[in-house]
Design an enzyme around this catalytic site. Structure first.
Site, PDB file in Angstrom:
ATOM      1  N   HIS A 166       0.828  -1.200   0.000  1.00  0.00           N
ATOM      2  CA  HIS A 166       0.000   0.000   0.000  1.00  0.00           C
ATOM      3  C   HIS A 166       0.869   1.260   0.000  1.00  0.00           C
ATOM      4  CE1 HIS A 166      -4.036  -1.430   0.104  1.00  0.00           C
ATOM      5  NE2 HIS A 166      -3.918  -2.090   1.247  1.00  0.00           N
ATOM      6  N   CYS A 215       0.558   1.945  -5.738  1.00  0.00           N
ATOM      7  CA  CYS A 215      -0.313   2.880  -6.445  1.00  0.00           C
ATOM      8  C   CYS A 215       0.313   4.271  -6.520  1.00  0.00           C
ATOM      9  CB  CYS A 215      -1.665   2.976  -5.744  1.00  0.00           C
ATOM     10  SG  CYS A 215      -2.620   1.457  -5.771  1.00  0.00           S
ATOM     11  N   ARG A 261       0.320   2.846 -11.480  1.00  0.00           N
ATOM     12  CA  ARG A 261       1.254   2.078 -10.663  1.00  0.00           C
ATOM     13  C   ARG A 261       2.666   2.655 -10.793  1.00  0.00           C
ATOM     14  NH1 ARG A 261      -2.960   0.975  -9.289  1.00  0.00           N
ATOM     15  NH2 ARG A 261      -3.966  -1.063  -9.059  1.00  0.00           N
TER      16      ARG A 261
END
Length: 265
Positions: free
Chosen positions: A171, A245, A254
């Site tokens: 994340h 991300c 990405r």
């Protein structure tokens, strides 16, 4: 008709009840808006702060668990704590030792030989520039891996230290956000991956600032972007790929960091 002396004439005032009702409606509406605002604020606090604290705590605890396990001596099969060491059986006459008695062990450093902790983690990823130490678990499921603050190992990609592409996801924001600052990495930065068997050191080599989420070429054995073919490699090697991300607080694209294996210790 004239009113008689001493008799009161009733006076009807209209509109006061309507005004009071309208004021009550406005007051209730204002309270509802304020309540909704507070709930939204609490939700934002939960997503941006509380989930981070929970995931960070679990990830740090898992790193400690793994490293304690690795530092402890490996148990001897059949041994009883505090008892005598098990005897080693002698081979039967005329029977070749080792041939057909047990399957061959998996290569050192492969996920099959890793002894996962309670959450399925099998390695620890360290990035000194970012001050990061985070557990690596099998798979990239949000619920069971990424949302717990772990880094996920893409299924089907290489094991750490092996030829191929050891590809990871994490994340950028919320849930521990281990890859929050991977955009700060530069060529030459070291990245270490520790398993029970060894520590593998990689060196950052190339960075793809932005590509589409569907760009699966970046995690192939010989990584190369399918969207931007000028980014990537053409020859086999031992690669490490970090994906997350971008931009922050968005999943539109990405960010990809590639590193090459430089040493095993």
């Amino acid at each position: 008709m004239r009113a008689r002396r001493g008799q009161r004439v009733p006076v009807v005032v209209q509109g006061r009840g309507r005004r009071r009702t309208g004021a009550r409606v406005l007051w209730v509406a204002a309270e509802t808006v304020v309540t909704c605002g507070v709930l939204v604020l609490l939700l934002v606090v939960h997503q941006l702060w509380w989930t981070n604290q929970e995931a960070l705590a679990e990830a740090r605890d898992q790193v400690r668990v793994l490293e304690r396990q690795w530092e402890a001596p490996a148990p001897v099969p059949g041994a009883v704590p505090g008892g005598p060491s098990p005897s080693v059986p002698r081979p039967e006459p005329g029977r070749p030792t080792g041939a057909g008695t047990a399957p061959e062990p998996a290569p050192a450093g492969s996920p099959d030989t890793a002894r996962p902790g309670s959450a399925g983690a099998f390695a620890v990823l360290r990035i000194p520039r970012l001050g990061l130490a985070v557990p690596v678990a099998h798979g990239v499921s949000k619920r069971s891996v990424l949302d717990r603050g772990f880094v996920g190992h893409y299924p089907g990609t290489a094991a750490p230290g092996r030829t191929g592409n050891f590809a990871l996801a994490g994340h950028r924001n919320t849930h521990g956000e281990p890859f929050r600052y991977v955009n700060r990495l530069v060529k030459g930065d070291e990245i270490a991956v520790r398993t029970r068997d060894a520590t593998y050191t990689y060196r950052v080599d190339r960075i793809l600032p932005r590509t589409a989420p569907r760009d699966v070429g970046v995690i192939r054995a010989v990584p190369r972007s399918l969207v931007q073919p000028s980014y990537g490699y053409t020859a086999p090697g031992a690669y490490l790929t970090l994906t997350t991300c971008t931009p922050e607080f968005s999943s539109a694209y990405r960010l990809v960091v590639w590193a090459k294996l430089v040493s095993t210790g």
